[in-house]
Design a protein around this motif. Structure first.
Motif, PDB file in Angstrom:
ATOM      1  N   PRO A 109       2.098   7.205   4.006  1.00  0.00           N
ATOM      2  CA  PRO A 109       3.012   7.840   5.193  1.00  0.00           C
ATOM      3  C   PRO A 109       4.308   8.144   4.663  1.00  0.00           C
ATOM      4  CG  PRO A 109       2.634   5.578   5.895  1.00  0.00           C
ATOM      5  CD  PRO A 109       1.829   5.827   4.394  1.00  0.00           C
ATOM      6  N   HIS A 110       5.076   7.332   4.072  1.00  0.00           N
ATOM      7  CA  HIS A 110       6.547   7.349   3.727  1.00  0.00           C
ATOM      8  C   HIS A 110       7.593   7.069   5.059  1.00  0.00           C
ATOM      9  CE1 HIS A 110       5.290   8.346  -0.343  1.00  0.00           C
ATOM     10  NE2 HIS A 110       4.791   9.365   0.011  1.00  0.00           N
ATOM     11  N   ASN A 111       7.107   7.397   6.026  1.00  0.00           N
ATOM     12  CA  ASN A 111       7.896   7.416   7.262  1.00  0.00           C
ATOM     13  C   ASN A 111       7.079   6.928   8.381  1.00  0.00           C
ATOM     14  OD1 ASN A 111       6.916   9.742   8.738  1.00  0.00           O
ATOM     15  ND2 ASN A 111       8.161  11.122   7.123  1.00  0.00           N
ATOM     16  N   PHE A 112       8.173   6.283   9.546  1.00  0.00           N
ATOM     17  CA  PHE A 112       7.638   5.851  10.737  1.00  0.00           C
ATOM     18  C   PHE A 112       6.562   6.932  11.419  1.00  0.00           C
ATOM     19  CE2 PHE A 112       7.779   5.215  15.399  1.00  0.00           C
ATOM     20  CZ  PHE A 112       7.443   4.079  15.361  1.00  0.00           C
TER      21      PHE A 112
ATOM     22  N   ASN B  40       4.736   9.525  10.439  1.00  0.00           N
ATOM     23  CA  ASN B  40       3.544   9.487   9.655  1.00  0.00           C
ATOM     24  C   ASN B  40       2.755   8.565   9.637  1.00  0.00           C
ATOM     25  OD1 ASN B  40       4.188  12.417   8.987  1.00  0.00           O
ATOM     26  ND2 ASN B  40       5.079  11.861   6.940  1.00  0.00           N
ATOM     27  N   ALA B  41       3.116   7.327   9.785  1.00  0.00           N
ATOM     28  CA  ALA B  41       2.275   6.094   9.982  1.00  0.00           C
ATOM     29  C   ALA B  41       1.680   5.963  11.329  1.00  0.00           C
ATOM     30  CB  ALA B  41       3.176   4.798   9.575  1.00  0.00           C
ATOM     31  N   VAL B  42       2.573   6.362  12.301  1.00  0.00           N
ATOM     32  CA  VAL B  42       1.815   6.319  13.694  1.00  0.00           C
ATOM     33  C   VAL B  42       0.813   7.326  13.682  1.00  0.00           C
ATOM     34  CG1 VAL B  42       2.409   6.912  16.101  1.00  0.00           C
ATOM     35  CG2 VAL B  42       4.197   5.799  14.805  1.00  0.00           C
ATOM     36  N   LYS B  43       0.990   8.660  13.105  1.00  0.00           N
ATOM     37  CA  LYS B  43      -0.280   9.648  12.925  1.00  0.00           C
ATOM     38  C   LYS B  43      -1.402   9.070  12.517  1.00  0.00           C
ATOM     39  CE  LYS B  43       2.532  13.875  13.021  1.00  0.00           C
ATOM     40  NZ  LYS B  43       3.302  14.773  12.117  1.00  0.00           N
ATOM     41  N   GLN B  44      -1.240   8.509  11.177  1.00  0.00           N
ATOM     42  CA  GLN B  44      -2.498   7.932  10.425  1.00  0.00           C
ATOM     43  C   GLN B  44      -3.345   6.816  11.356  1.00  0.00           C
ATOM     44  OE1 GLN B  44      -1.367   6.656   6.567  1.00  0.00           O
ATOM     45  NE2 GLN B  44      -1.898   8.767   5.746  1.00  0.00           N
TER      46      GLN B  44
ATOM     47  N   TYR C 225       2.905  -3.036  15.131  1.00  0.00           N
ATOM     48  CA  TYR C 225       2.571  -3.055  13.755  1.00  0.00           C
ATOM     49  C   TYR C 225       3.502  -2.610  12.794  1.00  0.00           C
ATOM     50  CZ  TYR C 225       0.587  -3.051   9.244  1.00  0.00           C
ATOM     51  OH  TYR C 225       0.094  -3.083   7.907  1.00  0.00           O
ATOM     52  N   ILE C 226       3.663  -1.440  13.124  1.00  0.00           N
ATOM     53  CA  ILE C 226       4.540  -0.600  12.124  1.00  0.00           C
ATOM     54  C   ILE C 226       5.656  -1.084  12.026  1.00  0.00           C
ATOM     55  CG2 ILE C 226       5.436   1.673  11.528  1.00  0.00           C
ATOM     56  CD1 ILE C 226       2.952   2.788  12.644  1.00  0.00           C
ATOM     57  N   LYS C 227       6.302  -1.440  13.169  1.00  0.00           N
ATOM     58  CA  LYS C 227       8.019  -2.036  12.989  1.00  0.00           C
ATOM     59  C   LYS C 227       7.781  -3.427  12.555  1.00  0.00           C
ATOM     60  CE  LYS C 227       9.898   0.558  16.977  1.00  0.00           C
ATOM     61  NZ  LYS C 227      10.460   0.410  18.082  1.00  0.00           N
ATOM     62  N   ALA C 228       6.748  -4.039  12.683  1.00  0.00           N
ATOM     63  CA  ALA C 228       6.774  -5.440  11.980  1.00  0.00           C
ATOM     64  C   ALA C 228       6.629  -5.476  10.729  1.00  0.00           C
ATOM     65  CB  ALA C 228       5.564  -6.197  12.444  1.00  0.00           C
ATOM     66  N   GLU C 229       5.600  -4.533   9.943  1.00  0.00           N
ATOM     67  CA  GLU C 229       5.329  -4.503   8.469  1.00  0.00           C
ATOM     68  C   GLU C 229       5.751  -3.155   7.804  1.00  0.00           C
ATOM     69  OE1 GLU C 229       2.314  -7.318   6.751  1.00  0.00           O
ATOM     70  OE2 GLU C 229       1.153  -5.665   7.506  1.00  0.00           O
ATOM     71  N   GLU C 230       6.362  -2.289   8.339  1.00  0.00           N
ATOM     72  CA  GLU C 230       6.901  -1.021   7.765  1.00  0.00           C
ATOM     73  C   GLU C 230       6.137  -0.683   6.378  1.00  0.00           C
ATOM     74  OE1 GLU C 230      11.078  -2.192   6.744  1.00  0.00           O
ATOM     75  OE2 GLU C 230      11.441  -1.806   8.902  1.00  0.00           O
ATOM     76  N   PRO C 231       4.612  -0.209   6.647  1.00  0.00           N
ATOM     77  CA  PRO C 231       3.793  -0.064   5.618  1.00  0.00           C
ATOM     78  C   PRO C 231       3.928   1.299   5.061  1.00  0.00           C
ATOM     79  CG  PRO C 231       2.593   0.086   7.688  1.00  0.00           C
ATOM     80  CD  PRO C 231       4.161  -0.197   7.839  1.00  0.00           C
TER      81      PRO C 231
ATOM     82  N   SER D  55      -1.409   3.429   5.680  1.00  0.00           N
ATOM     83  CA  SER D  55      -0.227   2.652   6.685  1.00  0.00           C
ATOM     84  C   SER D  55      -0.579   1.364   7.169  1.00  0.00           C
ATOM     85  CB  SER D  55      -0.003   3.718   7.847  1.00  0.00           C
ATOM     86  OG  SER D  55       0.164   5.022   7.526  1.00  0.00           O
ATOM     87  N   PHE D  56      -1.190   0.574   6.236  1.00  0.00           N
ATOM     88  CA  PHE D  56      -1.277  -0.768   6.639  1.00  0.00           C
ATOM     89  C   PHE D  56      -1.399  -1.672   5.185  1.00  0.00           C
ATOM     90  CE2 PHE D  56      -5.611   0.976   6.192  1.00  0.00           C
ATOM     91  CZ  PHE D  56      -6.160  -0.014   5.145  1.00  0.00           C
ATOM     92  N   LYS D  57      -1.354  -2.908   5.524  1.00  0.00           N
ATOM     93  CA  LYS D  57      -1.431  -3.790   4.361  1.00  0.00           C
ATOM     94  C   LYS D  57      -2.279  -4.767   4.700  1.00  0.00           C
ATOM     95  CE  LYS D  57       3.665  -3.626   3.061  1.00  0.00           C
ATOM     96  NZ  LYS D  57       4.843  -4.270   3.002  1.00  0.00           N
ATOM     97  N   SER D  58      -3.446  -4.718   4.114  1.00  0.00           N
ATOM     98  CA  SER D  58      -4.774  -5.593   4.513  1.00  0.00           C
ATOM     99  C   SER D  58      -4.174  -7.129   4.165  1.00  0.00           C
ATOM    100  CB  SER D  58      -6.075  -5.153   3.725  1.00  0.00           C
ATOM    101  OG  SER D  58      -5.720  -5.292   2.452  1.00  0.00           O
ATOM    102  N   GLU D  59      -3.298  -7.368   3.327  1.00  0.00           N
ATOM    103  CA  GLU D  59      -3.268  -8.680   2.874  1.00  0.00           C
ATOM    104  C   GLU D  59      -2.093  -9.422   3.820  1.00  0.00           C
ATOM    105  OE1 GLU D  59      -0.207  -6.007   0.400  1.00  0.00           O
ATOM    106  OE2 GLU D  59      -2.204  -5.910   1.311  1.00  0.00           O
ATOM    107  N   GLY D  60      -1.663  -8.541   4.660  1.00  0.00           N
ATOM    108  CA  GLY D  60      -0.779  -9.049   5.484  1.00  0.00           C
ATOM    109  C   GLY D  60      -1.058  -8.801   6.878  1.00  0.00           C
ATOM    110  N   LEU D  61      -0.362  -8.380   7.948  1.00  0.00           N
ATOM    111  CA  LEU D  61      -0.527  -8.423   9.313  1.00  0.00           C
ATOM    112  C   LEU D  61      -1.475  -7.273   9.644  1.00  0.00           C
ATOM    113  CD1 LEU D  61       2.755  -8.233  11.480  1.00  0.00           C
ATOM    114  CD2 LEU D  61       0.560  -9.936  11.641  1.00  0.00           C
TER     115      LEU D  61
END
Length: 200
Positions: A83-86, A88-92, A139-145, A151-157
């Motif tokens: 996503p590269h930014n907030f 795009n991550a929300v959209k995904q 989620y996005i604000k906590a982990e900034e993936p 747009s997520f880190k399966s090994e984290g949150l």
């Protein structure tokens, strides 16, 4: 046979951390290749070809097993990038709500002394919960993936977003299917358990 060097053809910290689980010494090298898809190339063909090309792009090792890996994520037939930014991550993540995303990981092991190549593609599917906008934003604000496909880190949150997981090896979701890697290494006469360091 002289001991062969294991080389990870990647500078990804996630893949490096996964390979470290096998407790064998290895080196990392950066493959410089063009990752553009060929016309009409399916995502599965793409990741297998790129995994092979990444391994082949690593030079300077005369007696090595070189590991190449590439990954693509699909949701409803659409290829997902980072996503590269907030925004795009929300959209995904909004798109994924209540849906399934399948990750295809291409994996290759190349013997630099014989040019023997073994390769495969490992699928892994993530089924998402129905997500509210508040959950997505929190989620996005906590982990900034922003550097993670999907747009997520399966090994984290990111695990908080999932309903269930479907596949043989959860490591493949992070980028390196270790179960299949161990099998490919065996095809090159490299047994991970036999290569463990001995104490004393």
């Amino acid at each position: 046979m002289a001991s062969r060097t294991i080389v990870l053809g990647s500078t990804s910290p996630f893949r490096k951390a996964l390979l470290e689980k096998l407790n064998i010494p290895f080196e990392c090298a950066k493959p410089n290749i063009d990752e553009t898809a060929h016309e009409g190339e399916t995502p599965i063909k793409l990741v297998e070809r790129l995994a092979i090309e990444k391994a082949q792009a690593i030079t300077g090792f005369s007696n090595a097993l070189i590991i190449g890996s590439d990954q693509v994520a699909l949701c409803e037939g659409e290829i997902l990038g980072k996503p590269h930014n907030f925004e795009n991550a929300v959209k995904q993540l909004t798109k994924f709500s209540g849906k399934a995303v399948t990750f295809y990981t291409g994996l290759c092991v190349l013997d630099s002394s014989t040019n023997k190549v073994t390769s495969l593609v490992e699928p892994f599917t993530v089924h998402f919960n129905v997500l509210t906008q508040n959950e997505i934003i929190s989620y996005i604000k906590a982990e900034e993936p922003y550097n993670c496909a999907g747009s997520f880190k399966s090994e984290g949150l990111g695990i908080c977003l999932f309903k269930n997981l479907e596949g043989e090896d959860p490591n493949s979701l992070i980028g390196l299917p270790l179960i299949k890697l161990i099998s490919l290494l065996k095809q090159h006469d490299f047994d991970v358990l036999k290569e463990q360091p001995t104490n004393g």
